[in-house]
Design a protein around this motif. Structure first.
Motif, PDB file in Angstrom:
ATOM      1  N   GLN A 221      -3.660  58.559 -58.645  1.00  0.00           N
ATOM      2  CA  GLN A 221      -2.760  58.633 -59.789  1.00  0.00           C
ATOM      3  C   GLN A 221      -2.387  57.232 -60.237  1.00  0.00           C
ATOM      4  O   GLN A 221      -2.404  56.290 -59.448  1.00  0.00           O
ATOM      5  N   LEU A 222      -2.041  57.118 -61.518  1.00  0.00           N
ATOM      6  CA  LEU A 222      -1.577  55.840 -62.047  1.00  0.00           C
ATOM      7  C   LEU A 222      -0.072  55.721 -61.820  1.00  0.00           C
ATOM      8  O   LEU A 222       0.672  56.684 -62.038  1.00  0.00           O
ATOM      9  N   ALA A 223       0.363  54.557 -61.372  1.00  0.00           N
ATOM     10  CA  ALA A 223       1.786  54.345 -61.079  1.00  0.00           C
ATOM     11  C   ALA A 223       2.201  52.946 -61.497  1.00  0.00           C
ATOM     12  O   ALA A 223       1.378  52.137 -61.927  1.00  0.00           O
ATOM     13  N   LEU A 224       3.502  52.683 -61.368  1.00  0.00           N
ATOM     14  CA  LEU A 224       4.082  51.359 -61.605  1.00  0.00           C
ATOM     15  C   LEU A 224       3.799  50.825 -63.010  1.00  0.00           C
ATOM     16  O   LEU A 224       3.550  49.645 -63.212  1.00  0.00           O
ATOM     17  N   LYS A 225       3.866  51.727 -63.997  1.00  0.00           N
ATOM     18  CA  LYS A 225       3.571  51.326 -65.371  1.00  0.00           C
ATOM     19  C   LYS A 225       4.585  50.316 -65.922  1.00  0.00           C
ATOM     20  O   LYS A 225       4.265  49.540 -66.823  1.00  0.00           O
ATOM     21  N   LYS A 226       5.797  50.326 -65.383  1.00  0.00           N
ATOM     22  CA  LYS A 226       6.802  49.372 -65.864  1.00  0.00           C
ATOM     23  C   LYS A 226       6.504  47.953 -65.386  1.00  0.00           C
ATOM     24  O   LYS A 226       7.039  46.983 -65.931  1.00  0.00           O
ATOM     25  N   ILE A 227       5.692  47.827 -64.357  1.00  0.00           N
ATOM     26  CA  ILE A 227       5.319  46.500 -63.850  1.00  0.00           C
ATOM     27  C   ILE A 227       3.914  46.195 -64.360  1.00  0.00           C
ATOM     28  O   ILE A 227       3.742  45.563 -65.389  1.00  0.00           O
ATOM     29  N   VAL A 228       2.901  46.627 -63.633  1.00  0.00           N
ATOM     30  CA  VAL A 228       1.506  46.574 -64.079  1.00  0.00           C
ATOM     31  C   VAL A 228       0.860  47.875 -63.615  1.00  0.00           C
ATOM     32  O   VAL A 228       0.880  48.172 -62.427  1.00  0.00           O
ATOM     33  N   PRO A 229       0.304  48.670 -64.519  1.00  0.00           N
ATOM     34  CA  PRO A 229      -0.266  49.962 -64.111  1.00  0.00           C
ATOM     35  C   PRO A 229      -1.309  49.790 -63.011  1.00  0.00           C
ATOM     36  O   PRO A 229      -2.174  48.916 -63.093  1.00  0.00           O
ATOM     37  N   VAL A 230      -1.222  50.624 -61.993  1.00  0.00           N
ATOM     38  CA  VAL A 230      -2.145  50.539 -60.871  1.00  0.00           C
ATOM     39  C   VAL A 230      -2.514  51.946 -60.402  1.00  0.00           C
ATOM     40  O   VAL A 230      -1.655  52.818 -60.313  1.00  0.00           O
ATOM     41  N   ARG A 231      -3.804  52.172 -60.152  1.00  0.00           N
ATOM     42  CA  ARG A 231      -4.256  53.479 -59.665  1.00  0.00           C
ATOM     43  C   ARG A 231      -4.228  53.489 -58.140  1.00  0.00           C
ATOM     44  O   ARG A 231      -4.834  52.634 -57.494  1.00  0.00           O
ATOM     45  N   LEU A 232      -3.532  54.485 -57.599  1.00  0.00           N
ATOM     46  CA  LEU A 232      -3.304  54.563 -56.158  1.00  0.00           C
ATOM     47  C   LEU A 232      -3.761  55.896 -55.595  1.00  0.00           C
ATOM     48  O   LEU A 232      -3.722  56.927 -56.282  1.00  0.00           O
ATOM     49  N   LEU A 233      -4.146  55.863 -54.327  1.00  0.00           N
ATOM     50  CA  LEU A 233      -4.393  57.091 -53.590  1.00  0.00           C
ATOM     51  C   LEU A 233      -3.044  57.707 -53.239  1.00  0.00           C
ATOM     52  O   LEU A 233      -2.104  57.008 -52.853  1.00  0.00           O
ATOM     53  N   ASN A 234      -2.948  59.019 -53.401  1.00  0.00           N
ATOM     54  CA  ASN A 234      -1.701  59.738 -53.166  1.00  0.00           C
ATOM     55  C   ASN A 234      -1.320  59.673 -51.685  1.00  0.00           C
ATOM     56  O   ASN A 234      -2.044  60.151 -50.821  1.00  0.00           O
ATOM     57  N   ASN A 235      -0.180  59.049 -51.381  1.00  0.00           N
ATOM     58  CA  ASN A 235       0.337  58.983 -50.014  1.00  0.00           C
ATOM     59  C   ASN A 235       1.857  58.905 -50.063  1.00  0.00           C
ATOM     60  O   ASN A 235       2.467  59.068 -51.129  1.00  0.00           O
ATOM     61  N   ALA A 236       2.494  58.649 -48.935  1.00  0.00           N
ATOM     62  CA  ALA A 236       3.957  58.621 -48.878  1.00  0.00           C
ATOM     63  C   ALA A 236       4.533  57.542 -49.795  1.00  0.00           C
ATOM     64  O   ALA A 236       5.546  57.759 -50.467  1.00  0.00           O
ATOM     65  N   GLU A 269      -4.561  46.636 -43.302  1.00  0.00           N
ATOM     66  CA  GLU A 269      -4.023  46.951 -41.979  1.00  0.00           C
ATOM     67  C   GLU A 269      -4.120  48.434 -41.646  1.00  0.00           C
ATOM     68  O   GLU A 269      -3.926  48.815 -40.485  1.00  0.00           O
ATOM     69  N   GLY A 270      -4.376  49.283 -42.643  1.00  0.00           N
ATOM     70  CA  GLY A 270      -4.616  50.697 -42.372  1.00  0.00           C
ATOM     71  C   GLY A 270      -3.384  51.571 -42.247  1.00  0.00           C
ATOM     72  O   GLY A 270      -3.457  52.681 -41.715  1.00  0.00           O
ATOM     73  N   ASN A 271      -2.237  51.107 -42.754  1.00  0.00           N
ATOM     74  CA  ASN A 271      -1.027  51.941 -42.749  1.00  0.00           C
ATOM     75  C   ASN A 271      -1.104  52.884 -43.955  1.00  0.00           C
ATOM     76  O   ASN A 271      -0.745  52.514 -45.070  1.00  0.00           O
ATOM     77  N   LEU A 272      -1.568  54.094 -43.721  1.00  0.00           N
ATOM     78  CA  LEU A 272      -1.840  55.020 -44.817  1.00  0.00           C
ATOM     79  C   LEU A 272      -0.591  55.687 -45.375  1.00  0.00           C
ATOM     80  O   LEU A 272      -0.661  56.347 -46.411  1.00  0.00           O
ATOM     81  N   ASP A 273       0.545  55.521 -44.708  1.00  0.00           N
ATOM     82  CA  ASP A 273       1.795  56.109 -45.202  1.00  0.00           C
ATOM     83  C   ASP A 273       2.572  55.126 -46.066  1.00  0.00           C
ATOM     84  O   ASP A 273       2.968  55.442 -47.191  1.00  0.00           O
ATOM     85  N   GLU A 274       2.778  53.925 -45.553  1.00  0.00           N
ATOM     86  CA  GLU A 274       3.629  52.955 -46.237  1.00  0.00           C
ATOM     87  C   GLU A 274       2.861  51.942 -47.078  1.00  0.00           C
ATOM     88  O   GLU A 274       3.458  51.162 -47.807  1.00  0.00           O
ATOM     89  N   GLY A 275       1.541  51.949 -46.978  1.00  0.00           N
ATOM     90  CA  GLY A 275       0.751  50.970 -47.705  1.00  0.00           C
ATOM     91  C   GLY A 275       0.421  51.406 -49.122  1.00  0.00           C
ATOM     92  O   GLY A 275       0.459  52.585 -49.468  1.00  0.00           O
ATOM     93  N   GLU A 276       0.094  50.410 -49.950  1.00  0.00           N
ATOM     94  CA  GLU A 276      -0.369  50.649 -51.320  1.00  0.00           C
ATOM     95  C   GLU A 276      -1.887  50.762 -51.275  1.00  0.00           C
ATOM     96  O   GLU A 276      -2.584  49.798 -50.934  1.00  0.00           O
ATOM     97  N   LEU A 277      -2.414  51.949 -51.589  1.00  0.00           N
ATOM     98  CA  LEU A 277      -3.838  52.235 -51.436  1.00  0.00           C
ATOM     99  C   LEU A 277      -4.505  52.282 -52.806  1.00  0.00           C
ATOM    100  O   LEU A 277      -4.581  53.325 -53.447  1.00  0.00           O
ATOM    101  N   GLU A 278      -4.992  51.137 -53.265  1.00  0.00           N
ATOM    102  CA  GLU A 278      -5.587  51.032 -54.596  1.00  0.00           C
ATOM    103  C   GLU A 278      -7.049  51.483 -54.547  1.00  0.00           C
ATOM    104  O   GLU A 278      -7.849  50.908 -53.814  1.00  0.00           O
ATOM    105  N   ILE A 279      -7.375  52.494 -55.350  1.00  0.00           N
ATOM    106  CA  ILE A 279      -8.743  53.003 -55.371  1.00  0.00           C
ATOM    107  C   ILE A 279      -8.979  53.810 -56.639  1.00  0.00           C
ATOM    108  O   ILE A 279      -8.018  54.274 -57.266  1.00  0.00           O
ATOM    109  N   GLY A 280     -10.252  53.994 -57.018  1.00  0.00           N
ATOM    110  CA  GLY A 280     -10.586  54.647 -58.275  1.00  0.00           C
ATOM    111  C   GLY A 280     -10.765  56.149 -58.161  1.00  0.00           C
ATOM    112  O   GLY A 280     -10.912  56.710 -57.068  1.00  0.00           O
TER     113      GLY A 280
END
Length: 316
Positions: A221-236, A269-280
């Protein structure tokens, strides 16, 4: 194959591996270049001296052309550019900024310059700045996206009509069939990021690669549009961002939530809950982790096969 892209970069196949943060180190870039495509180092996650180290290791690992992707908003941009010149890197892809700022400097040093754009207007500005080619990156792409939210199927032909310099298509491309579609729409080559993240040579964490392989449609999903739009994998972390955005969080609050090193925490580092996971979005089509050279070979072979299927020799 010989076309404007293979001649521009002196490579065998018009395929570029995107210079992604926390994934595109010297192992991946050299493996892609050795396979006949163009490998890129991702300078966005490197301190200047770390970039120098990766450039030198990449030179030692391949005698073929490779390049560096540089986000122009990087705080130590001058140091990065000086190192690129000192180390005689032949190709630079720039992104996230005004190409007029550094294109002239790089071209004076004999460096081939390509700029990543999200609209035909920005493509025209890149051409006017003297760029040798542009990457037309559609809304499907991972990482930081353009605010226009234009998909690749619309963006590629729009950019092709807007400029005369070579066009490299990006966003939603991981197969030979998709490469063929991009070329039919007017691209001269393709750039792939997400597909190359799922390779052993990518420096991103194995847990991140496995999460990509396990993803399905709708998991980015696309997020953080108020800063710079970034596509992220859905996680915590994404859910925290979405909740904050739905209640109207300010730009300052979102920056605090993002914090520092959030992308490193997730992708490296592989923290799939708290990390920002940028992917297409194309992650939904990727079902395995395989060597970079095999990715290049399979994409190219499928491109050739499908091209023959749709355009038989007697019809050309």
């Amino acid at each position: 194959m010989s076309n404007v892209i293979t001649r521009l970069f002196n490579i065998e196949y018009p395929i570029v591996q995107a210079g992604m943060i926390w994934a595109s180190g010297w192992r991946l870039a050299s493996a892609v270049s050795n396979a006949g495509a163009l490998g890129l180092l991702g300078a966005g996650s490197m301190y200047p001296e770390v970039l120098r180290e990766h450039i030198r290791k990449c030179k030692a690992a391949t005698n073929r052309p490779f390049g560096v992707n540089v986000p122009l908003l990087y705080p130590d941009i001058k140091d990065l550019m000086d190192i690129i010149v000192e180390e005689q890197v032949p190709i630079v892809f720039t992104s996230a900024g005004n190409p007029k700022t550094w294109t002239g400097f790089l071209k004076e040093k004999g460096i081939t310059v390509v700029h990543v754009v999200s609209s035909s207007l920005f493509a025209q500005k890149a051409a006017a700045a003297g760029c040798d080619a542009v990457v037309a990156e559609g809304f499907e792409a991972g990482g930081h996206n353009g605010r226009e939210e234009t998909t690749s199927f619309v963006l590629i032909p729009a950019v092709r009509d807007a400029v005369t310099i070579p066009v490299i298509a990006a966003g939603g491309i991981a197969t030979g069939k998709q490469m063929l579609a991009a070329m039919v729409l007017g691209a001269d080559g393709v750039q792939m990021g997400t597909r190359f993240v799922c390779t052993p040579e990518a420096s991103s964490h194995l847990a991140f690669k496995e999460a990509i392989v396990a993803s399905v449609e709708g998991d980015t999903q696309l997020a953080l549009k108020k800063i710079v739009p970034v596509r992220l994998l859905n996680n915590a972390f994404y859910k925290q961002v979405k909740e904050a955005e739905l209640r109207g969080a300010s730009e300052e609050e979102l920056k605090r939530l993002l914090g520092r090193a959030r992308a490193k925490k997730g992708m490296f580092e592989g923290n799939l809950d708290e990390g920002e996971l940028e992917i297409g979005q194309v992650s939904a089509l990727i079902k395995d982790i395989k060597p970079a050279a095999q990715v290049v070979e399979e994409v190219w072979n499928e491109f050739i096969s499908e091209n023959k299927n749709y355009w038989p020799a007697q019809d050309r």
